[in-house]
Design an enzyme around this catalytic site. Structure first.
Site, PDB file in Angstrom:
ATOM      1  N   LYS A   1      40.113  44.786  57.730  1.00  0.00           N
ATOM      2  CA  LYS A   1      41.787  44.878  57.353  1.00  0.00           C
ATOM      3  C   LYS A   1      42.482  43.592  56.789  1.00  0.00           C
ATOM      4  O   LYS A   1      43.021  43.981  55.496  1.00  0.00           O
ATOM      5  CB  LYS A   1      42.000  44.189  58.587  1.00  0.00           C
ATOM      6  CG  LYS A   1      42.323  46.414  59.885  1.00  0.00           C
ATOM      7  CD  LYS A   1      43.162  45.203  60.800  1.00  0.00           C
ATOM      8  CE  LYS A   1      42.491  45.259  61.911  1.00  0.00           C
ATOM      9  NZ  LYS A   1      41.596  46.529  61.736  1.00  0.00           N
TER      10      LYS A   1
ATOM     11  N   ASN B   1      55.075  31.159  27.100  1.00  0.00           N
ATOM     12  CA  ASN B   1      53.298  31.823  27.450  1.00  0.00           C
ATOM     13  C   ASN B   1      53.777  32.976  28.585  1.00  0.00           C
ATOM     14  O   ASN B   1      54.586  33.293  29.245  1.00  0.00           O
ATOM     15  CB  ASN B   1      53.120  30.840  28.504  1.00  0.00           C
ATOM     16  CG  ASN B   1      52.634  29.584  27.129  1.00  0.00           C
ATOM     17  OD1 ASN B   1      52.154  29.983  26.006  1.00  0.00           O
ATOM     18  ND2 ASN B   1      52.532  28.938  28.233  1.00  0.00           N
TER      19      ASN B   1
ATOM     20  N   GLU C   1      48.768  37.089  32.455  1.00  0.00           N
ATOM     21  CA  GLU C   1      47.573  36.754  33.106  1.00  0.00           C
ATOM     22  C   GLU C   1      47.126  36.536  34.040  1.00  0.00           C
ATOM     23  O   GLU C   1      47.085  36.487  35.043  1.00  0.00           O
ATOM     24  CB  GLU C   1      47.604  34.733  32.588  1.00  0.00           C
ATOM     25  CG  GLU C   1      48.268  34.743  30.258  1.00  0.00           C
ATOM     26  CD  GLU C   1      48.454  33.596  30.628  1.00  0.00           C
ATOM     27  OE1 GLU C   1      47.718  32.133  30.227  1.00  0.00           O
ATOM     28  OE2 GLU C   1      49.779  33.365  29.482  1.00  0.00           O
TER      29      GLU C   1
ATOM     30  N   THR D   1      38.904  50.043  17.560  1.00  0.00           N
ATOM     31  CA  THR D   1      37.561  50.205  18.124  1.00  0.00           C
ATOM     32  C   THR D   1      37.452  48.923  17.731  1.00  0.00           C
ATOM     33  O   THR D   1      37.766  48.887  16.820  1.00  0.00           O
ATOM     34  CB  THR D   1      36.870  51.536  17.904  1.00  0.00           C
ATOM     35  OG1 THR D   1      36.648  50.766  16.633  1.00  0.00           O
ATOM     36  CG2 THR D   1      37.708  52.815  17.943  1.00  0.00           C
TER      37      THR D   1
ATOM     38  N   LYS E   1      56.927  26.596  23.482  1.00  0.00           N
ATOM     39  CA  LYS E   1      56.257  27.567  24.412  1.00  0.00           C
ATOM     40  C   LYS E   1      56.262  28.386  24.816  1.00  0.00           C
ATOM     41  O   LYS E   1      57.450  28.411  25.427  1.00  0.00           O
ATOM     42  CB  LYS E   1      54.755  26.602  24.857  1.00  0.00           C
ATOM     43  CG  LYS E   1      53.828  26.174  23.884  1.00  0.00           C
ATOM     44  CD  LYS E   1      52.497  26.874  23.135  1.00  0.00           C
ATOM     45  CE  LYS E   1      51.657  27.847  23.307  1.00  0.00           C
ATOM     46  NZ  LYS E   1      51.070  27.599  24.409  1.00  0.00           N
TER      47      LYS E   1
ATOM     48  N   SER F   1      42.070  39.395  65.765  1.00  0.00           N
ATOM     49  CA  SER F   1      42.698  40.371  64.867  1.00  0.00           C
ATOM     50  C   SER F   1      44.000  39.868  65.030  1.00  0.00           C
ATOM     51  O   SER F   1      45.029  40.284  63.583  1.00  0.00           O
ATOM     52  CB  SER F   1      41.706  41.130  64.584  1.00  0.00           C
ATOM     53  OG  SER F   1      42.604  42.328  65.893  1.00  0.00           O
TER      54      SER F   1
ATOM     55  N   TYR G   1      30.847  51.431  66.244  1.00  0.00           N
ATOM     56  CA  TYR G   1      31.831  50.414  66.127  1.00  0.00           C
ATOM     57  C   TYR G   1      31.519  49.212  66.509  1.00  0.00           C
ATOM     58  O   TYR G   1      30.229  49.039  67.332  1.00  0.00           O
ATOM     59  CB  TYR G   1      33.426  50.393  67.024  1.00  0.00           C
ATOM     60  CG  TYR G   1      34.382  49.335  67.239  1.00  0.00           C
ATOM     61  CD1 TYR G   1      34.786  49.230  65.983  1.00  0.00           C
ATOM     62  CD2 TYR G   1      33.697  47.723  67.059  1.00  0.00           C
ATOM     63  CE1 TYR G   1      36.031  48.682  65.068  1.00  0.00           C
ATOM     64  CE2 TYR G   1      35.178  46.860  67.300  1.00  0.00           C
ATOM     65  CZ  TYR G   1      35.754  47.084  66.201  1.00  0.00           C
ATOM     66  OH  TYR G   1      36.821  46.212  66.327  1.00  0.00           O
TER      67      TYR G   1
ATOM     68  N   GLN H   1      36.236  44.973  61.798  1.00  0.00           N
ATOM     69  CA  GLN H   1      37.736  43.942  62.291  1.00  0.00           C
ATOM     70  C   GLN H   1      38.068  43.752  60.716  1.00  0.00           C
ATOM     71  O   GLN H   1      39.299  43.267  60.744  1.00  0.00           O
ATOM     72  CB  GLN H   1      37.917  43.343  63.332  1.00  0.00           C
ATOM     73  CG  GLN H   1      38.453  42.377  63.433  1.00  0.00           C
ATOM     74  CD  GLN H   1      38.747  41.565  65.153  1.00  0.00           C
ATOM     75  OE1 GLN H   1      38.325  42.221  66.214  1.00  0.00           O
ATOM     76  NE2 GLN H   1      38.373  40.364  64.955  1.00  0.00           N
TER      77      GLN H   1
ATOM     78  N   ASN I   1      38.735  51.573  69.714  1.00  0.00           N
ATOM     79  CA  ASN I   1      38.162  51.986  68.397  1.00  0.00           C
ATOM     80  C   ASN I   1      38.634  53.100  67.653  1.00  0.00           C
ATOM     81  O   ASN I   1      38.562  52.683  66.635  1.00  0.00           O
ATOM     82  CB  ASN I   1      36.981  52.256  68.967  1.00  0.00           C
ATOM     83  CG  ASN I   1      35.930  50.354  69.492  1.00  0.00           C
ATOM     84  OD1 ASN I   1      36.217  50.278  69.527  1.00  0.00           O
ATOM     85  ND2 ASN I   1      34.488  51.258  70.022  1.00  0.00           N
TER      86      ASN I   1
ATOM     87  N   SER J   1      56.359  25.560  28.326  1.00  0.00           N
ATOM     88  CA  SER J   1      55.353  24.421  28.826  1.00  0.00           C
ATOM     89  C   SER J   1      56.017  23.182  29.136  1.00  0.00           C
ATOM     90  O   SER J   1      56.501  22.858  28.721  1.00  0.00           O
ATOM     91  CB  SER J   1      54.214  24.789  27.236  1.00  0.00           C
ATOM     92  OG  SER J   1      53.459  23.444  27.281  1.00  0.00           O
TER      93      SER J   1
HETATM   94  N1  ARG Z   1      40.961  44.111  67.545  1.00  0.00           N
HETATM   95  C1  ARG Z   1      39.854  45.532  66.530  1.00  0.00           C
HETATM   96  C2  ARG Z   1      39.782  45.591  65.859  1.00  0.00           C
HETATM   97  O1  ARG Z   1      40.720  45.374  64.558  1.00  0.00           O
HETATM   98  C3  ARG Z   1      39.775  46.292  67.334  1.00  0.00           C
HETATM   99  C4  ARG Z   1      39.043  46.370  68.237  1.00  0.00           C
HETATM  100  C5  ARG Z   1      38.216  46.911  69.158  1.00  0.00           C
HETATM  101  N2  ARG Z   1      37.762  45.786  69.981  1.00  0.00           N
HETATM  102  C6  ARG Z   1      36.396  46.114  70.730  1.00  0.00           C
HETATM  103  N3  ARG Z   1      36.196  44.802  70.646  1.00  0.00           N
HETATM  104  N4  ARG Z   1      35.940  47.522  71.184  1.00  0.00           N
HETATM  105  O2  ARG Z   1      38.813  46.599  64.561  1.00  0.00           O
END
Ligand code: ARG
Length: 501
Positions: free
Chosen positions: A334, A294, A299, A164, A292, A32, A326, A331, A119, A286
């Site tokens: 994010k 725009n 948009e 409306t 134009k 990650s 977990y 992961q 975690n 354009s």
């Molecule tokens: N990189 C992980 C995350 O973004 C956190 C790590 C937890 N990994 C684990 N093997 N317990 O959620």
């Protein structure tokens, strides 16, 4: 079958039970770091609180706590000053920070992970990051609210039809219309603040899922991080991403609201409506049609609303059916969250620029008040005031509209005897309430478009925005971060001061 050579990258935080190094393809797929490195400052802050709590509890001695805290401070300053950057090859940002600390400090670095897990660490960093970002978004919403309010205050007497079904309905003022968008966004600010509050539970101390056998103090960690609450259940704490869902939802709704506004501006700037003009700085041309102009930013904004809704859906789908506690699916929270936050940030910034540069054509708006019987409801209401049940008044007025339409005149241009043929209770005085300005003035119920009511609404808008700004200024930095920024005292010197040694 393996997909590549083993990863010869930096040492990982585990490995004791493995006879082989991980296949490079697997490593790349599961890392990650490419996206969670933006959490580095927040993860360091989380680690500072953890180390400090461990020291205060006597779990870490001074010989370990001092170098850890100083090392974390140095790393944070290095990141902020641009002298340190996150290094490739680690599993995630948490591994990079701990690995770097171990590399720099040796044994003390190896003690930082006592009583915690990635975690609870990842939840902590994400909550801290989310709260900072959400506060920024609230600031952007507040700026847009002020721009809308200021524009509205210039247009309490500019009239246009309210629609409306995209058909002309009843007259309102432009101020009233703009303030309608104001209140959508004001609710967005409230929602973002609630999401910020929801993320204010400290999960440090949940460990991997079952807390810790060490004498840790999760409440002290929460306090050092400026969180309002401490976890209730270690399993819930590491499995919970509801605060991410709520934040993605708040962002998606910001985009949905802005897309509704954008769609209107797109319509209003068309030749067909001609109600508004985009500033040249907020429009595009354009490549082939030289004439134009725009509304492209609007948009793109409308298009990005789909993306923000997608981020919310993506994260809900990641959570659906996930067993406790977990799982690495988490992961994936994010990128959805980061994208939602970034999309909302960009959309709010762009909307502010567009609103500032918008000009309105009061004559075109006024012209749209004619030919569509936008005061027919006022005629019905006038008949009600003369004693008729509303349903009958509606019927009689409808007949009058049909007669006027056939004659090609406005309702107020019907001769009294013609009008009375449809509406027997009509008299000369009924005409006075039928022009658009009289209609708006008469609609003086609370929250209505009458100029006096709109002026009150403008005052409420100021109060509402002031409250949002007060929330922002009242927000406190995590105490442990304040301590880091406080000045010349290093973390270890500060420990000494606290100890009185
Ligand atoms: N990189 C992980 C995350 O973004 C956190 C790590 C937890 N990994 C684990 N093997 N317990 O959620």
């Amino acid at each position: 079958m393996t997909g590549g050579p083993p990863n010869a990258g930096p040492a990982r935080l585990w490995g004791g039970r493995f006879a082989k190094s991980v296949d490079r393809t697997i490593d790349d797929f599961t890392s990650s770091l490419p996206f969670d490195q933006r959490l580095a400052p927040h993860d360091i802050v989380g680690s500072m609180a953890h180390a400090r709590m461990l020291y205060e509890q006597g779990v870490l001695d001074r010989e370990s706590a001092e170098p850890i805290l100083d090392g974390l401070s140095a790393l944070l300053s290095g990141l902020e000053g641009g002298t340190v950057s996150v290094q490739d090859g680690y599993e995630d940002v948490h591994s990079w920070i701990e690995g770097t600390l171990i590399e720099r400090l040796g044994d003390p670095g190896r003690r930082l992970h006592t009583g915690r897990s990635r975690n609870d660490q990842t939840g902590t960093a994400l909550r801290l990051y989310l709260r900072d970002e959400v506060a920024e978004l609230v600031g952007l919403v507040s700026q847009l609210l002020e721009t809308l309010r200021a524009k509205a205050s210039e247009h309490t007497d500019t009239l246009l039809p309210g629609y409306t079904h995209l058909q002309r309905g009843q007259p309102v003022s432009l101020a009233h219309h703009l303030l309608a968008h104001f209140w959508f966004l004001e609710a967005d600010a409230q929602r973002l603040m609630r999401a910020h509050g929801l993320a204010g539970t400290s999960v440090l101390g949940a460990g991997a899922l079952a807390g810790s056998p060490h004498d840790i103090d999760p409440e002290r960690s929460a306090e050092l991080l400026g969180f309002e609450r401490t976890l209730d259940n270690s399993m819930h704490a590491v499995a919970d991403r509801d605060y991410v869902v709520e934040t993605c939802f708040a962002c998606a709704l910001v985009l949905v609201h802005l897309s509704r506004w954008a769609e209107e501006v797109i319509l209003w700037t068309s030749a067909e409506f001609g109600f508004a003009q985009l500033d040249d700085a907020a429009a595009k041309g354009s490549s082939i049609m030289p004439q134009k102009k725009n509304p492209e930013p609007l948009e793109v904004l409308r298009g990005k609303s789909g993306r923000a809704v997608g981020d919310l859906m993506a994260h809900l789908m990641q959570l659906k059916g996930l067993p406790l506690t977990y799982n690495s699916d988490l992961q994936e929270d994010k990128e959805a969250l980061f994208d939602a936050l970034e999309t909302a940030r960009a959309a709010l910034t762009v909307a502010n620029v567009v609103v500032q540069g918008l000009s309105y054509d009061a004559d075109r708006m006024a012209a749209a008040l004619y030919g569509s019987f936008v005061t027919a409801t006022d005629l019905a209401d006038a008949l009600v005031k003369r004693g008729l049940p509303f349903r009958e008044a509606h019927e009689q007025t409808g007949a009058a509209v049909r007669v006027a339409e056939e004659a090609g005149v406005e309702l107020w241009e019907l001769p009294l005897d013609t009008l009375r043929a449809c509406c027997p209770l009509a008299d000369e005085s009924i005409y006075a309430g039928l022009d658009p300005a009289s209609s708006v003035a008469a609609h003086d119920s609370y929250g209505g478009p009458a100029p006096q009511r709109v002026r009150e609404q403008l005052e409420r808008a100021v109060t509402a925005r002031d409250a949002i700004d007060a929330w922002r200024t009242g927000r406190v930095e995590p105490p442990v971060l304040r301590a880091h920024r406080a000045g010349t005292l290093s973390q270890s010197e500060r420990l000494a001061v606290e100890d009185g040694s």
